[in-house]
Design a protein around this motif. Structure first.
Motif, PDB file in Angstrom:
ATOM      1  N   ASP A 253       0.838  -1.193   0.000  1.00 43.31           N
ATOM      2  CA  ASP A 253       0.000   0.000   0.000  1.00 43.31           C
ATOM      3  C   ASP A 253       0.876   1.247   0.000  1.00 43.31           C
ATOM      4  OD1 ASP A 253      -2.915   0.992   0.328  1.00 43.31           O
ATOM      5  OD2 ASP A 253      -1.788   2.188   1.766  1.00 43.31           O
ATOM      6  N   GLY A 254       0.508   2.226  -0.826  1.00 41.27           N
ATOM      7  CA  GLY A 254       1.335   3.423  -0.982  1.00 41.27           C
ATOM      8  C   GLY A 254       0.956   4.586  -0.101  1.00 41.27           C
ATOM      9  N   GLY A 255      -0.026   4.439   0.808  1.00 38.52           N
ATOM     10  CA  GLY A 255      -0.401   5.532   1.700  1.00 38.52           C
ATOM     11  C   GLY A 255       0.784   6.009   2.520  1.00 38.52           C
ATOM     12  N   HIS A 256       0.890   7.340   2.746  1.00 38.48           N
ATOM     13  CA  HIS A 256       2.140   7.858   3.304  1.00 38.48           C
ATOM     14  C   HIS A 256       1.982   9.040   4.254  1.00 38.48           C
ATOM     15  CE1 HIS A 256       1.359   9.576  -0.767  1.00 38.48           C
ATOM     16  NE2 HIS A 256       1.381  10.685  -0.044  1.00 38.48           N
ATOM     17  N   ASN A 257       0.753   9.382   4.656  1.00 36.95           N
ATOM     18  CA  ASN A 257       0.589  10.499   5.590  1.00 36.95           C
ATOM     19  C   ASN A 257      -0.268  10.053   6.782  1.00 36.95           C
ATOM     20  OD1 ASN A 257      -2.081  10.528   4.663  1.00 36.95           O
ATOM     21  ND2 ASN A 257      -1.720  12.201   3.229  1.00 36.95           N
ATOM     22  N   PRO A 258      -0.444  10.904   7.779  1.00 38.32           N
ATOM     23  CA  PRO A 258      -1.234  10.493   8.947  1.00 38.32           C
ATOM     24  C   PRO A 258      -2.642  10.039   8.598  1.00 38.32           C
ATOM     25  CG  PRO A 258       0.044  12.440   9.487  1.00 38.32           C
ATOM     26  CD  PRO A 258       0.230  12.217   8.013  1.00 38.32           C
ATOM     27  N   GLY A 259      -3.263  10.674   7.605  1.00 39.92           N
ATOM     28  CA  GLY A 259      -4.589  10.246   7.186  1.00 39.92           C
ATOM     29  C   GLY A 259      -4.580   8.822   6.655  1.00 39.92           C
ATOM     30  N   ALA A 260      -3.531   8.478   5.915  1.00 37.36           N
ATOM     31  CA  ALA A 260      -3.405   7.112   5.404  1.00 37.36           C
ATOM     32  C   ALA A 260      -3.175   6.131   6.543  1.00 37.36           C
ATOM     33  CB  ALA A 260      -2.261   7.037   4.400  1.00 37.36           C
ATOM     34  N   GLY A 261      -2.421   6.548   7.568  1.00 40.06           N
ATOM     35  CA  GLY A 261      -2.216   5.694   8.736  1.00 40.06           C
ATOM     36  C   GLY A 261      -3.528   5.401   9.451  1.00 40.06           C
ATOM     37  N   LEU A 279       6.681  -3.616   6.681  1.00 40.05           N
ATOM     38  CA  LEU A 279       7.936  -3.094   6.146  1.00 40.05           C
ATOM     39  C   LEU A 279       7.683  -1.656   5.738  1.00 40.05           C
ATOM     40  CD1 LEU A 279       8.441  -6.129   6.185  1.00 40.05           C
ATOM     41  CD2 LEU A 279       9.502  -5.945   3.936  1.00 40.05           C
ATOM     42  N   VAL A 280       8.239  -0.710   6.485  1.00 37.08           N
ATOM     43  CA  VAL A 280       7.895   0.702   6.319  1.00 37.08           C
ATOM     44  C   VAL A 280       9.087   1.490   5.790  1.00 37.08           C
ATOM     45  CG1 VAL A 280       7.106   2.797   7.472  1.00 37.08           C
ATOM     46  CG2 VAL A 280       6.219   0.572   8.190  1.00 37.08           C
ATOM     47  N   GLY A 281       8.874   2.151   4.666  1.00 32.75           N
ATOM     48  CA  GLY A 281       9.840   3.104   4.128  1.00 32.75           C
ATOM     49  C   GLY A 281       9.102   4.374   3.786  1.00 32.75           C
ATOM     50  N   GLU A 309      17.414   2.680  -4.467  1.00 33.96           N
ATOM     51  CA  GLU A 309      16.792   3.425  -5.571  1.00 33.96           C
ATOM     52  C   GLU A 309      15.517   4.138  -5.159  1.00 33.96           C
ATOM     53  OE1 GLU A 309      15.768  -0.966  -6.581  1.00 33.96           O
ATOM     54  OE2 GLU A 309      17.087   0.117  -5.208  1.00 33.96           O
ATOM     55  N   GLN A 310      15.204   4.172  -3.874  1.00 38.69           N
ATOM     56  CA  GLN A 310      13.987   4.821  -3.370  1.00 38.69           C
ATOM     57  C   GLN A 310      14.203   6.324  -3.295  1.00 38.69           C
ATOM     58  OE1 GLN A 310      12.695   3.122   0.353  1.00 38.69           O
ATOM     59  NE2 GLN A 310      11.421   4.895   0.825  1.00 38.69           N
ATOM     60  N   HIS A 311      13.393   7.093  -4.007  1.00 41.91           N
ATOM     61  CA  HIS A 311      13.570   8.534  -4.121  1.00 41.91           C
ATOM     62  C   HIS A 311      13.436   9.227  -2.763  1.00 41.91           C
ATOM     63  CE1 HIS A 311      13.445  12.513  -5.864  1.00 41.91           C
ATOM     64  NE2 HIS A 311      12.227  12.739  -5.424  1.00 41.91           N
ATOM     65  N   LEU A 312      14.462  10.015  -2.386  1.00 42.07           N
ATOM     66  CA  LEU A 312      14.439  10.800  -1.150  1.00 42.07           C
ATOM     67  C   LEU A 312      14.004   9.972   0.060  1.00 42.07           C
ATOM     68  CD1 LEU A 312      12.924  14.193  -2.408  1.00 42.07           C
ATOM     69  CD2 LEU A 312      15.309  13.691  -1.892  1.00 42.07           C
ATOM     70  N   LEU A 362       8.565   3.827  -2.440  1.00 41.50           N
ATOM     71  CA  LEU A 362       8.908   2.468  -2.023  1.00 41.50           C
ATOM     72  C   LEU A 362       8.020   1.466  -2.747  1.00 41.50           C
ATOM     73  CD1 LEU A 362      10.396   0.425  -0.244  1.00 41.50           C
ATOM     74  CD2 LEU A 362       8.674   0.847   1.537  1.00 41.50           C
ATOM     75  N   ALA A 363       6.746   1.810  -2.932  1.00 39.05           N
ATOM     76  CA  ALA A 363       5.840   0.928  -3.656  1.00 39.05           C
ATOM     77  C   ALA A 363       6.349   0.661  -5.066  1.00 39.05           C
ATOM     78  CB  ALA A 363       4.437   1.530  -3.701  1.00 39.05           C
TER      79      ALA A 363
END
Length: 375
Positions: A253-261, A279-281, A309-312, A362-363
Motif C-alpha cells: 500500500d502506498g499511503g504515506h501520511n497520517p490520514g493514510a495511517g 515493512l515501512v519506508g 533506488e527509493q527517491h528521497l 517504495l511501492a
C-alpha cells in the motif's frame, strides 16, 4: 477515456492512458521532444512538461472523457489551467506537503479549493469541519454546486444478507454499495479494491459522473467492481512474494501520511487472525510518527526500509526513532523478507502476512522487484 495521474510507480508511461490504453514509449518520447522544442529553453518544471505532454496527447486522440489528477495542491498546480471541467472532486484532506500548502488543514483546504470553477459541480467526501467550511465558502463564492457526503449524497455498504446486495467483490463485510443523492438511489457492486475507504472513493467517482451532466450508460456503474489500481492494498504474487513461506501473503500500500495511517488502522483489525509484519519506508518530507502511530498496535513485527533506488528515502534510523524504537532495521525489502521467512519457519508459522507501506516511491521499488508491469 483519457487518464492522467501521478506519480508513476515503475514507468513514466503509467501516467498517461490514451482512450483506455497506456501511451506507447515512442509516442510519449516524441511528444516530450516536441514540447522541449516549443518551450525553447524557458524555465519549466518536470511536472509542467509532463502535464503539457498529457494535454497534447489527449488533444490528438478522440475520447469521451478525460480524468485529470492534480499533482500538488490545486490552486497553483499545472493542471489547473482547465477553465470548464465537467466536475471537480476533492477527496479527504489531511496534513501533507505542508512546506508548499500550509501547516493547517484550513490553509491546505484553500489550496485544494483552487480547482473549484464557477458553476461547475464539486463533489467531496467526509471532511473535518474546518476543511468543510473552507470548501463551502469557496463554492458559494464561485456559484459552484457543492455535494458533500453525508449532506447532499450518501454511500453505504450493503451487508451480504441484504436483499438489495449483489456481487461480493472485495469490500469487507459487504456485497455491494447503495448511493443516494438528489437524483435517487443507485445500487453498485462492492469495490474490487480492498479496504473500507474504497466505499467513499467509489462514491466520489460515481457522484461526480452523476452530477456532471454527462450521459452515462447504466453498465458503466459496474466498473466499480472491476477497478484495478497498483499499490492500493494490492496483493503481490511475484518474486518478492515467493521469498515468503507457503501460506503467507505479501501486500503493498502506498499511503504515506497520517490520514493514510488512520485509514489503514481501520482495516487492520480484519487481519488479526495471523501475524502481521510491516515493512515501512518513507519519503524524507513525510510525518513518519503521524503515519506509524495508528498502525503500530497491529504490527507483530516492524521493519525500517530504505532501498538504494527509493527517491528521497527517509533514513532507517529516523523510522526507528519515529516508531519509538520498535522497528528493526531492514534495511532492504529482500533482507527483511528473508529474516521474516526464517523466523516463520523456525517458529512453525504456516500463515502470516507482510505489508509493505509508507511511500509510493517504495511501492514503485517493490513492484519493480516483484516483476509487476502496468498494462
Amino acid at each position: 477515456v483519457h487518464v492522467m495521474t501521478s506519480p508513476h510507480l515503475v514507468d513514466v508511461t503509467e501516467r498517461f492512458r490514451i482512450a483506455g490504453e497506456l501511451v506507447s514509449e515512442a509516442e510519449l518520447v516524441a511528444t516530450l521532444e516536441e514540447i522541449e522544442r516549443v518551450n525553447d529553453g524557458a524555465p519549466i518544471t518536470v511536472f509542467e512538461v509532463l502535464t503539457a505532454a498529457g494535454f497534447v496527447l489527449f488533444a490528438r486522440h478522440p475520447a469521451e472523457l478525460a480524468i485529470i489528477e492534480v499533482g500538488l495542491g490545486g490552486r497553483c498546480d499545472a493542471t489547473n489551467v482547465l477553465t470548464r471541467p465537467a466536475a471537480c472532486v476533492i477527496t479527504a484532506i489531511s496534513c501533507d506537503h505542508e512546506a508548499f500548502l500550509g501547516d493547517t488543514l484550513a490553509a491546505i483546504a484553500m489550496e485544494k479549493a483552487g480547482i473549484i470553477k464557477p458553476g461547475v459541480p464539486v463533489v467531496t467526501g467526509f471532511q473535518q469541519p474546518e476543511v468543510l467550511a473552507v470548501l463551502q465558502a469557496e463554492a458559494e463564492r464561485l456559484g459552484a454546486p457543492l455535494a458533500c457526503r453525508g449532506l447532499e449524497w450518501t454511500v453505504e455498504p450493503l451487508p451480504a444478507s441484504s436483499d438489495e446486495a449483489h456481487g461480493n467483490n472485495g469490500l469487507s463485510g459487504a456485497a455491494g454499495l447503495r448511493l443516494t443523492d438528489s437524483l435517487g438511489t443507485l445500487l453498485l457492486p462492492a469495490p474490487s479494491l480492498p479496504g473500507p475507504w474504497q466505499c467513499e472513493n467509489a462514491g466520489l467517482a460515481v457522484e461526480a459522473l452523476r452530477l456532471s451532466g454527462l450521459k452515462v450508460p447504466d453498465a458503466a456503474w459496474q466498473g466499480v467492481g472491476r477497478v484495478s489500481w497498483p499499490a492500493r492494498m494490492q496483493r503481490l504474487h511475484g518474486t518478492l512474494a515467493a521469498m515468503l513461506p507457503a501460506g503467507w501473503e505479501l501486500w503493498l500500500d502506498g499511503g504515506h501520511n497520517p490520514g493514510a495511517g488512520d485509514a489503514l488502522a481501520g482495516a487492520l483489525p480484519g487481519w488479526a487472525d495471523a501475524p502481521l509484519h510491516m515493512l515501512v519506508g518513507m519519503k524524507q518530507t513525510k510525518d513518519a510518527t503521524g503515519f506509524l502511530g495508528p498502525i503500530l498496535p497491529f504490527a507483530t513485527g516492524l521493519w525500517a526500509i530504505s532501498e538504494p533506488e527509493q527517491h528521497l528515502a527517509l533514513r532507517v534510523e529516523d523510522i526507528v526513532r519515529a516508531s519509538g524504537g520498535r522497528a528493526q532495521v531492514g534495511p532492504t525489502l529482500a533482507r527483511a523478507l528473508g529474516e521474516i521467512a526464517a523466523q516463520a519457519v523456525a517458529a512453525g508459522q504456516t500463515r502470516g502476512r507482510v505489508l509493505i507501506c509508507g511511500s509510493l516511491y517504495l511501492a514503485g521499488v517493490a513492484l519493480r522487484q516483484d516483476g509487476w508491469r502496468a498494462s
